[in-house]
Design a protein around this motif. Structure first.
Motif, PDB file in Angstrom:
ATOM      1  N   LEU A   2       0.784  -1.165   0.078  1.00 36.47           N
ATOM      2  CA  LEU A   2      -0.152   0.077  -0.192  1.00 36.47           C
ATOM      3  C   LEU A   2       0.855   1.330   0.047  1.00 36.47           C
ATOM      4  N   LEU A   3       1.827   1.195   0.775  1.00 39.61           N
ATOM      5  CA  LEU A   3       2.803   2.444   0.906  1.00 39.61           C
ATOM      6  C   LEU A   3       3.664   2.545  -0.600  1.00 39.61           C
ATOM      7  N   GLN A   4       3.843   1.460  -1.062  1.00 36.15           N
ATOM      8  CA  GLN A   4       4.494   1.555  -2.371  1.00 36.15           C
ATOM      9  C   GLN A   4       3.709   2.248  -3.221  1.00 36.15           C
ATOM     10  N   ALA A   5       2.251   1.676  -3.405  1.00 38.02           N
ATOM     11  CA  ALA A   5       1.292   2.174  -4.305  1.00 38.02           C
ATOM     12  C   ALA A   5       1.174   3.710  -4.259  1.00 38.02           C
ATOM     13  N   LEU A   6       1.283   4.172  -2.791  1.00 41.61           N
ATOM     14  CA  LEU A   6       0.933   5.580  -2.420  1.00 41.61           C
ATOM     15  C   LEU A   6       2.043   6.439  -3.070  1.00 41.61           C
ATOM     16  N   PHE A  51       4.899  19.272   1.167  1.00 43.41           N
ATOM     17  CA  PHE A  51       5.477  19.383   2.193  1.00 43.41           C
ATOM     18  C   PHE A  51       4.629  19.606   3.601  1.00 43.41           C
ATOM     19  N   ILE A  52       3.540  20.229   3.389  1.00 43.86           N
ATOM     20  CA  ILE A  52       2.541  20.541   4.459  1.00 43.86           C
ATOM     21  C   ILE A  52       1.448  19.544   4.471  1.00 43.86           C
ATOM     22  N   TRP A  53       0.860  19.202   3.367  1.00 44.46           N
ATOM     23  CA  TRP A  53      -0.510  18.448   3.429  1.00 44.46           C
ATOM     24  C   TRP A  53       0.155  17.167   3.972  1.00 44.46           C
ATOM     25  N   PRO A  54      -0.969  16.630   4.962  1.00 45.12           N
ATOM     26  CA  PRO A  54      -0.776  15.157   5.438  1.00 45.12           C
ATOM     27  C   PRO A  54      -0.637  14.045   4.474  1.00 45.12           C
ATOM     28  N   LYS A  55       0.391  13.253   4.597  1.00 47.04           N
ATOM     29  CA  LYS A  55       0.480  12.034   3.530  1.00 47.04           C
ATOM     30  C   LYS A  55      -0.798  11.167   3.475  1.00 47.04           C
ATOM     31  N   LYS A  56      -1.545  10.967   4.458  1.00 43.22           N
ATOM     32  CA  LYS A  56      -2.622  10.042   4.304  1.00 43.22           C
ATOM     33  C   LYS A  56      -3.662  10.711   3.934  1.00 43.22           C
ATOM     34  N   SER A  57      -3.723  12.070   3.506  1.00 39.26           N
ATOM     35  CA  SER A  57      -4.889  12.582   2.661  1.00 39.26           C
ATOM     36  C   SER A  57      -4.840  12.290   1.154  1.00 39.26           C
ATOM     37  N   VAL A  58      -3.661  11.728   0.920  1.00 41.71           N
ATOM     38  CA  VAL A  58      -3.563  11.048  -0.612  1.00 41.71           C
ATOM     39  C   VAL A  58      -4.583   9.908  -0.852  1.00 41.71           C
ATOM     40  N   ALA A  59      -5.297  10.210  -1.840  1.00 41.22           N
ATOM     41  CA  ALA A  59      -6.255   9.215  -2.322  1.00 41.22           C
ATOM     42  C   ALA A  59      -5.763   7.948  -2.764  1.00 41.22           C
ATOM     43  N   PRO A  60      -6.086   6.845  -2.600  1.00 40.56           N
ATOM     44  CA  PRO A  60      -5.694   5.538  -3.150  1.00 40.56           C
ATOM     45  C   PRO A  60      -6.235   5.701  -4.522  1.00 40.56           C
ATOM     46  N   GLN A  79      -6.615   0.165  -7.136  1.00 41.26           N
ATOM     47  CA  GLN A  79      -6.101  -0.410  -6.109  1.00 41.26           C
ATOM     48  C   GLN A  79      -6.950  -0.535  -4.535  1.00 41.26           C
ATOM     49  N   GLU A  80      -7.117  -1.472  -4.188  1.00 44.21           N
ATOM     50  CA  GLU A  80      -7.855  -1.523  -2.863  1.00 44.21           C
ATOM     51  C   GLU A  80      -6.773  -1.831  -1.848  1.00 44.21           C
ATOM     52  N   GLY A  81      -6.580  -1.090  -0.824  1.00 43.57           N
ATOM     53  CA  GLY A  81      -5.713  -1.455   0.203  1.00 43.57           C
ATOM     54  C   GLY A  81      -6.583  -2.073   1.577  1.00 43.57           C
ATOM     55  N   PRO A  82      -5.563  -2.248   2.542  1.00 42.11           N
ATOM     56  CA  PRO A  82      -6.353  -2.579   3.846  1.00 42.11           C
ATOM     57  C   PRO A  82      -7.242  -1.495   4.229  1.00 42.11           C
ATOM     58  N   SER A  83      -8.370  -1.915   4.753  1.00 38.54           N
ATOM     59  CA  SER A  83      -9.390  -1.150   5.311  1.00 38.54           C
ATOM     60  C   SER A  83      -8.738  -0.500   6.660  1.00 38.54           C
ATOM     61  N   LYS A  84      -9.702   0.509   7.178  1.00 38.56           N
ATOM     62  CA  LYS A  84      -8.938   0.837   8.746  1.00 38.56           C
ATOM     63  C   LYS A  84      -9.066  -0.055   9.573  1.00 38.56           C
ATOM     64  N   GLU A  85     -10.080  -1.047   9.376  1.00 33.35           N
ATOM     65  CA  GLU A  85     -10.032  -2.079  10.403  1.00 33.35           C
ATOM     66  C   GLU A  85      -9.016  -3.066  10.585  1.00 33.35           C
ATOM     67  N   GLU A  86      -8.361  -3.275   9.129  1.00 33.33           N
ATOM     68  CA  GLU A  86      -7.258  -4.227   8.821  1.00 33.33           C
ATOM     69  C   GLU A  86      -6.070  -3.450   9.390  1.00 33.33           C
ATOM     70  N   MET A  87      -6.058  -2.169   8.965  1.00 31.30           N
ATOM     71  CA  MET A  87      -4.676  -1.582   9.328  1.00 31.30           C
ATOM     72  C   MET A  87      -4.721  -1.636  11.149  1.00 31.30           C
ATOM     73  N   LEU A  88      -5.864  -1.404  11.906  1.00 31.06           N
ATOM     74  CA  LEU A  88      -5.715  -1.621  13.363  1.00 31.06           C
ATOM     75  C   LEU A  88      -5.412  -2.771  13.742  1.00 31.06           C
ATOM     76  N   ALA A  89      -5.874  -3.869  12.786  1.00 33.65           N
ATOM     77  CA  ALA A  89      -5.615  -5.385  13.409  1.00 33.65           C
ATOM     78  C   ALA A  89      -4.102  -5.730  13.223  1.00 33.65           C
ATOM     79  N   LEU A  90      -3.658  -4.968  12.051  1.00 40.13           N
ATOM     80  CA  LEU A  90      -2.117  -4.999  11.549  1.00 40.13           C
ATOM     81  C   LEU A  90      -1.268  -4.388  12.772  1.00 40.13           C
ATOM     82  N   GLN A  91      -1.672  -3.303  13.267  1.00 40.16           N
ATOM     83  CA  GLN A  91      -1.006  -2.516  14.192  1.00 40.16           C
ATOM     84  C   GLN A  91      -0.885  -3.525  15.666  1.00 40.16           C
TER      85      GLN A  91
END
Length: 181
Positions: A30-34, A81-90, A94-106
């Motif tokens: 997912l990070l690579q795709a972003l 440089f100012i805009w938050p990185k997580k605001s970049v739309a996938p 490409q479908e990345g992990p959902s928020k629940e999946e990311m929380l589970a991974l964490q």
């Protein structure tokens, strides 16, 4: 691609899990795709700016275009440089992990760290004897010292216990004696 955990080389792009360390690779893809999407967007912006500049040159508006382009570039750099990185739309496909999946991974990462800490504690509580370890891909004396002793500087202890030179290369499958502290 290499596994970011155990550094196993030659993994397929669509692989979900590392065969060696069994790490979940989806967040890394997912990070690579972003990063790739960001690179593509920058390239598209650059191409658009070049096309506008060429059109303006044909129409004789060079000074206005240069001023506009410089303003646009400054704004783009500022936003990058100012805009938050997580605001970049996938990317749409490409479908990345959902928020629940990311929380589970964490949560899994946290559990693995807890297990690792408990293993280190258990190892520290065992009788003071040596341990035999089989070298895996990506191992180095410093990494092993960090894992078994929690300190990089203890790599010298590993080298001395195994009669290895400072520049010795570890081979996968090699047996090493890990002396107790």
């Amino acid at each position: 691609m290499n596994c970011p955990i155990c550094e196993l080389a030659g993994l397929e792009e669509n692989r979900q899990q590392c065969p060696q360390c069994e790490s979940d690779l989806r967040p890394f893809f997912l990070l690579q795709a972003l990063d790739e999407q960001e690179r593509i967007e920058k390239e598209q912006l650059k191409q658009q700016a070049e096309k506008r500049e060429q059109a303006a040159l044909r129409q004789g508006r060079t000074p206005i275009l240069i001023a506009w382009g410089a303003s646009f570039l400054a704004l783009a750099v500022l936003l990058y440089f100012i805009w938050p990185k997580k605001s970049v739309a996938p990317m749409a496909k490409q479908e990345g992990p959902s928020k629940e999946e990311m929380l589970a991974l964490q949560k899994q990462v946290k559990q693995l760290r807890t297990e690792s800490d408990s293993l280190r504690q258990a190892l520290a509580q065992q009788p003071k004897s040596a341990y035999v370890y089989t070298v895996k891909a990506g191992d180095s004396p410093i990494r092993l010292a960090r894992f078994f002793y929690g300190q990089d500087e203890e790599y010298k202890r590993l080298l001395e216990a195994n009669e290895l030179a400072l520049d010795a290369m570890l081979k996968v499958g090699q047996k090493l004696t890990i002396p107790a502290l």
